[in-house]
Scaffold this motif. Sequence first.
Motif, short mmCIF file in Angstrom:
data_model
loop_
_atom_site.label_atom_id
_atom_site.label_comp_id
_atom_site.label_asym_id
_atom_site.label_seq_id
_atom_site.Cartn_x
_atom_site.Cartn_y
_atom_site.Cartn_z
N THR A 22 24.31 -24.02 26.27
CA THR A 22 23.97 -23.26 25.25
C THR A 22 24.72 -22.03 25.24
O THR A 22 25.15 -21.61 26.26
CB THR A 22 22.59 -23.05 25.00
N CYS A 24 25.77 -18.08 25.30
CA CYS A 24 25.23 -16.89 25.98
C CYS A 24 25.89 -15.59 25.80
O CYS A 24 25.87 -14.57 26.43
CB CYS A 24 24.84 -16.99 27.41
N ASP A 103 25.38 -21.15 15.98
CA ASP A 103 24.88 -19.96 15.42
C ASP A 103 24.33 -20.37 14.00
O ASP A 103 24.88 -21.26 13.24
CB ASP A 103 25.83 -18.64 15.14
N TYR A 120 21.71 -15.19 14.49
CA TYR A 120 21.36 -15.82 15.46
C TYR A 120 22.06 -16.81 16.37
O TYR A 120 22.37 -17.91 15.85
CB TYR A 120 19.66 -16.18 15.35
N PHE A 122 21.44 -18.29 19.50
CA PHE A 122 20.60 -18.93 20.43
C PHE A 122 20.74 -18.27 21.67
O PHE A 122 21.26 -18.78 22.97
CB PHE A 122 21.19 -20.50 20.69
N GLY A 123 20.46 -16.96 22.02
CA GLY A 123 20.47 -16.07 22.86
C GLY A 123 21.19 -14.68 22.66
O GLY A 123 20.85 -13.78 23.30
N GLN A 161 22.66 -9.05 24.17
CA GLN A 161 22.34 -10.34 24.75
C GLN A 161 22.23 -10.14 26.29
O GLN A 161 22.85 -9.39 26.87
CB GLN A 161 22.97 -11.46 24.50
#
Length: 308
Positions: A22, A24, A103, A120, A122-123, A161
């Motif tokens: 995923t 980062c 996203d 967003y 995912f991190g 992040q």
Amino acid sequence: MTRLSSLRRVLVLPALATLLTTSCMAPRGITSTGKVTPHGEFRVGGNQSFNIPTETIDKTGAVVKEAADQLVSQEKVEYSDLVDKLQVAALAYVIDPVQPAADLYLRYGVIDRLDVGYKYAFGSHVFDAMYQFMGPTGTPERPGGAAGALYGSVGLQYATQRAKLPSIPYLDNINSLLRFEANRRDLIVPLVFSKSFGPEEEIGAVSFGAVYTHTFLRYGFDPRNIYKSGSATELLPSLPEQKRDFSSYGAFANVKIGYRYAYVIPAFALYYQNYGTYQLLNNQTAKLKGFTFIPSIGLQFRIPKFTK
């Protein structure tokens, strides 16, 4: 040595190994058009992209994977240039990973010519605003300009992040050996121009432009099982937190296709960046630079302002 030399030519293994990891890092694919969200309207959507950086592929080749598998199995690891290669691989991956990135986003037209949004990834959390300096500000229901109008806008995005290596076997081995920690912040400034298909992008638009990004990175290594070269008793000192920043320069194009309320947006972006010089364990350094290719596909929905 012959075997290792041949393995150095194999550069694509990490890209295949990380297909299912995923995101980062902040998404850098640009799916915006030059027309911002009209006052009182919402846009919601999502994108799926793939980050393909040449330097990371080069620095995380099969020889690095083999070195990580070999060293993690040792009770005591003696410092060598293989340890440097693992550090460079970890840094390259966090700076610009080889992986898919998804996203979801929401945008709102605050006033004419200005919208704000949240994304967003995912991190990664991204906050941004776009200002439209060229083109009409109407809607498909109430056009403010003719079909084929030209639009222009400029934006500012801020993303933050905690950067980390994904949990897949050979990167887990690197993390176990080096105890690597990092976090990053990104500022992204897109300049977007577009030509409308129909009045006020009723059936879409074609867009292109340039992007500038600036990344602020903090990182450190805290190994517990790596000893100085030639010693079985003296541990290699940790590397305290380091601060680095670098700029990226990019260009992009996308096509928005649909009708009034729903659109598909394929896009492509290309970046060049000199990541700079990075401090490693044992007072060593490494320099990184390269290109990044980002193809993406997105889906966007328009929620018009309801009036009597």
